[in-house]
Each structure stands twice: as C-alpha cells, then as structure tokens.
Design an enzyme around this catalytic site. Sequence first.
Site, PDB file in Angstrom:
ATOM      1  N   GLY A  37       0.831  -1.209   0.000  1.00  0.00           N
ATOM      2  CA  GLY A  37       0.000   0.000   0.000  1.00  0.00           C
ATOM      3  C   GLY A  37       0.859   1.251   0.000  1.00  0.00           C
ATOM      4  CB  ALA A  38       4.389   1.662  -0.604  1.00  0.00           C
TER       5      ALA A  38
ATOM      6  NE  ARG B  29      -4.267   6.299  -2.671  1.00  0.00           N
ATOM      7  CZ  ARG B  29      -5.272   6.107  -1.825  1.00  0.00           C
ATOM      8  NH1 ARG B  29      -5.290   6.741  -0.683  1.00  0.00           N
ATOM      9  NH2 ARG B  29      -6.247   5.276  -2.114  1.00  0.00           N
TER      10      ARG B  29
ATOM     11  CB  VAL C 104      -1.885  -7.554   0.128  1.00  0.00           C
ATOM     12  CG1 VAL C 104      -0.717  -6.647  -0.232  1.00  0.00           C
ATOM     13  CG2 VAL C 104      -3.068  -6.752   0.667  1.00  0.00           C
TER      14      VAL C 104
ATOM     15  CB  SER D 175      -6.197   1.488  13.427  1.00  0.00           C
ATOM     16  OG  SER D 175      -7.023   2.615  13.659  1.00  0.00           O
TER      17      SER D 175
ATOM     18  CE1 TYR E 236      -8.864   0.548   8.734  1.00  0.00           C
ATOM     19  CE2 TYR E 236      -9.251   1.560  10.879  1.00  0.00           C
ATOM     20  CZ  TYR E 236      -8.462   1.393   9.756  1.00  0.00           C
ATOM     21  OH  TYR E 236      -7.263   2.071   9.654  1.00  0.00           O
TER      22      TYR E 236
ATOM     23  CB  ALA F 202      -9.622  -5.725  10.141  1.00  0.00           C
ATOM     24  CE  LYS F 203      -5.833  -1.054  10.145  1.00  0.00           C
ATOM     25  NZ  LYS F 203      -4.700  -1.499   9.297  1.00  0.00           N
TER      26      LYS F 203
HETATM   27  P1  NAP Z   1      -4.478   5.218   2.021  1.00  0.00           P
HETATM   28  O1  NAP Z   1      -3.977   6.610   1.798  1.00  0.00           O
HETATM   29  O2  NAP Z   1      -5.868   4.877   1.641  1.00  0.00           O
HETATM   30  O3  NAP Z   1      -3.445   4.212   1.316  1.00  0.00           O
HETATM   31  C1  NAP Z   1      -3.666   2.824   1.356  1.00  0.00           C
HETATM   32  C2  NAP Z   1      -2.988   2.207   0.169  1.00  0.00           C
HETATM   33  O4  NAP Z   1      -3.242   0.763   0.216  1.00  0.00           O
HETATM   34  C3  NAP Z   1      -3.569   2.716  -1.163  1.00  0.00           C
HETATM   35  O5  NAP Z   1      -2.535   3.075  -2.052  1.00  0.00           O
HETATM   36  C4  NAP Z   1      -4.352   1.511  -1.660  1.00  0.00           C
HETATM   37  O6  NAP Z   1      -4.427   1.402  -3.075  1.00  0.00           O
HETATM   38  C5  NAP Z   1      -3.560   0.350  -1.096  1.00  0.00           C
HETATM   39  N1  NAP Z   1      -4.327  -0.883  -1.122  1.00  0.00           N
HETATM   40  C6  NAP Z   1      -5.642  -1.047  -0.837  1.00  0.00           C
HETATM   41  N2  NAP Z   1      -6.017  -2.319  -1.028  1.00  0.00           N
HETATM   42  C7  NAP Z   1      -4.913  -2.984  -1.443  1.00  0.00           C
HETATM   43  C8  NAP Z   1      -4.656  -4.329  -1.810  1.00  0.00           C
HETATM   44  N3  NAP Z   1      -5.622  -5.261  -1.776  1.00  0.00           N
HETATM   45  N4  NAP Z   1      -3.406  -4.675  -2.210  1.00  0.00           N
HETATM   46  C9  NAP Z   1      -2.417  -3.744  -2.261  1.00  0.00           C
HETATM   47  N5  NAP Z   1      -2.589  -2.458  -1.916  1.00  0.00           N
HETATM   48  C10 NAP Z   1      -3.821  -2.074  -1.512  1.00  0.00           C
HETATM   49  O7  NAP Z   1      -4.346   4.795   3.562  1.00  0.00           O
HETATM   50  P2  NAP Z   1      -3.379   5.319   4.727  1.00  0.00           P
HETATM   51  O8  NAP Z   1      -4.124   6.323   5.485  1.00  0.00           O
HETATM   52  O9  NAP Z   1      -2.030   5.603   4.201  1.00  0.00           O
HETATM   53  O10 NAP Z   1      -3.319   4.006   5.635  1.00  0.00           O
HETATM   54  C11 NAP Z   1      -2.268   3.047   5.567  1.00  0.00           C
HETATM   55  C12 NAP Z   1      -2.475   2.008   6.664  1.00  0.00           C
HETATM   56  O11 NAP Z   1      -2.526   2.648   7.942  1.00  0.00           O
HETATM   57  C13 NAP Z   1      -3.780   1.238   6.541  1.00  0.00           C
HETATM   58  O12 NAP Z   1      -3.583  -0.103   6.952  1.00  0.00           O
HETATM   59  C14 NAP Z   1      -4.697   1.970   7.485  1.00  0.00           C
HETATM   60  O13 NAP Z   1      -5.750   1.146   7.912  1.00  0.00           O
HETATM   61  C15 NAP Z   1      -3.731   2.327   8.601  1.00  0.00           C
HETATM   62  N6  NAP Z   1      -4.162   3.460   9.420  1.00  0.00           N
HETATM   63  C16 NAP Z   1      -4.367   4.711   8.894  1.00  0.00           C
HETATM   64  C17 NAP Z   1      -4.773   5.750   9.729  1.00  0.00           C
HETATM   65  C18 NAP Z   1      -4.998   7.148   9.220  1.00  0.00           C
HETATM   66  O14 NAP Z   1      -5.419   8.002  10.015  1.00  0.00           O
HETATM   67  N7  NAP Z   1      -4.740   7.464   7.975  1.00  0.00           N
HETATM   68  C19 NAP Z   1      -5.001   5.515  11.084  1.00  0.00           C
HETATM   69  C20 NAP Z   1      -4.801   4.241  11.584  1.00  0.00           C
HETATM   70  C21 NAP Z   1      -4.375   3.215  10.752  1.00  0.00           C
HETATM   71  P3  NAP Z   1      -5.668   2.051  -3.890  1.00  0.00           P
HETATM   72  O15 NAP Z   1      -5.450   3.520  -3.828  1.00  0.00           O
HETATM   73  O16 NAP Z   1      -5.513   1.501  -5.275  1.00  0.00           O
HETATM   74  O17 NAP Z   1      -6.898   1.587  -3.183  1.00  0.00           O
END
Ligand code: NAP
Length: 251
Positions: free
Chosen positions: A11-12, A14, A62, A140, A152, A155-156
């Site tokens: 998920g890298a 962005r 994944v 999370s 969510y 899962a977390k």
């Molecule tokens: P994000 O900006 O939505 O980025 C997530 C990335 O994962 C996207 O590039 C997405 O691709 C990719 N992805 C989704 N499904 C996938 C799959 N099946 N295989 C491969 N890649 C996949 O999210 P983020 O905010 O950076 O979050 C990253 C992680 O931190 C996540 O696990 C999230 O639950 C966790 N987290 C985030 C926050 C927060 O406040 N942001 C807080 C707690 C935990 P697409 O764009 O193509 O969908």
Amino acid sequence: MSGQKVAIVTGAARGIGAGVAERLAQDGLAVAVLDLDADACADTVAAITGAGGRAIAVGADVSNEDSVAAAVTKIAEELGPPVVLINNAGIIRDNMLFKMTVDDWDAVMAVHLRGAFLMSRACQKYMVDAGWGRIVNLSSTSALGNRGQANYSAAKAGMQGFTKTLAFELGKFGITANAIAPGFIETEMTQATAARMGVDFEEFKKFSANEIPVKRVGAPADIAHTASFFASEGAGFVSGQVIYVAGGPKD
Ligand code: NAP
C-alpha cells in the site's frame, strides 16, 4: 545481517505506506513499493531513486494468494530476499452495523487480515533463511473500538493478535514482529472519512487536533519514524509489541 537489506512496503503508492517506503530507503534499504496498481507507485519510486535510493514498483493485490506469491518471487529476484515487511495496505468500508453489508465486512478482512497473513507467510521463508527479519503490521486506534467501523476495528484488533503470534513463532529465527497503531494521520483515508461524515477536511482536522493531547493530527512521517525503529538492527529485542502513535494514549 550484512549487505543491503530489502524491504517490502504494501500500500505504498501513497499515504503512510509512501512515507514509510521513503524513510526505509533513507535508512539504506532497497524498497519494493507494492500497491494494487504498479503505475500508481511511480511517484514513491521516483522520490526514492531521485534521492539516490534503490526501489522498484510492484503491482499486487495483497488479498490474493497467487498475486502475493508472484510479487514476492519477483521482488526476491529483482531486488534480493525481502527481510523487512511492512503490512500497511488497507481500506475502509465504514458503516453502522445495521447498514454494513457482508461485502463491506469481507473486503476489509481480506485486505488487512488475509493480506497481512499472505504477505507474511510468503516473506518469512526468506527471513528464516537469512536468520534475520522484521515484520511491522499496521493496526489502528480503531482496534479499541470506533463507531461506524465494526469491520475495520475487528480487523485492526486482529492485526495485534496476529503480530503477537508471529513474534512467538518467528523469534527463534531472528525475526521480530511488531505493530503500529496510528491515530489520526492526514492521508486520503482520513479525507475519505471526513467526506463520509459530510464535514470539511480542514474543519475535521481542526476538531480532531483539539481532541489529541499533542494538539495536532499526525503525518505519514510520524508513522515512518516508528517503522524505522522497528526495522532497525538495534530493535532486535523488541517483539510482539503494539505502539500507539496517536499523539496521546488514544486519538
Ligand atoms: P491510504 O492513503 O488509503 O493508502 C492505502 C494504500 O493501500 C492505497 O494506495 C491503496 O491502493 C492500497 N491498497 C488497498 N487495497 C490494497 C490491496 N488489496 N493490495 C495492495 N494495496 C492495496 O491509507 P493510509 O491512510 O495511508 O493508511 C495506511 C495504513 O494505515 C492502513 O492499513 C490503514 O488502515 C492504517 N491506518 C491509517 C490511519 C490514518 O489516520 N490514515 C489511522 C490508523 C491506521 P488504492 O489507492 O488503489 O486503493
């Protein structure tokens, strides 16, 4: 371990994953920037290579066993055996329980839990062979419960149990497993949450920051710093831990 280590960050393309990938490259690792669409990884790869680092873009889902197997084999061939794995790919399908569909439930479980399982299973053999490895799973603060996120948060919370079990099973091979539980981090995911709630993102950030003890929302770099620590040589005696990176005990 000697030689340049190879890391995979899922998920890298962005958000947090991009921040972690760039940080690990700054730390000297070669990085496989993995996301659903390889083309979407171009910016992260360019940021790393532009700064003198080594990275490749890898397209994979994944949650799909064959896709994971092909991706990890390709990475091992092109970059070297992956010994650092950051299970970061994630999605949200928020809804109140009474409106949550089976698809909403299954999609979230598939990316977070099945995804982390498949990626960890595929990478562990390289880590065992190397006698060294680092697995970092993204949990999370929602693991503690969050309205509208039954899927969510389950899962977390699951990611935390998964992490601890990997720590027990893999420790004797020189492999640690730890989890990072972020609070509010400014990414497209939190933008989507604001949109779902019908609130302006800037207002949402201001409101959230006021509820956070350090009085600001987080940035991908905050998570990258913690991932860098867990992946480091010196963190070899730290395993099975969950660090809340949330500006306080909970966001
Ligand atoms: P994000 O900006 O939505 O980025 C997530 C990335 O994962 C996207 O590039 C997405 O691709 C990719 N992805 C989704 N499904 C996938 C799959 N099946 N295989 C491969 N890649 C996949 O999210 P983020 O905010 O950076 O979050 C990253 C992680 O931190 C996540 O696990 C999230 O639950 C966790 N987290 C985030 C926050 C927060 O406040 N942001 C807080 C707690 C935990 P697409 O764009 O193509 O969908």
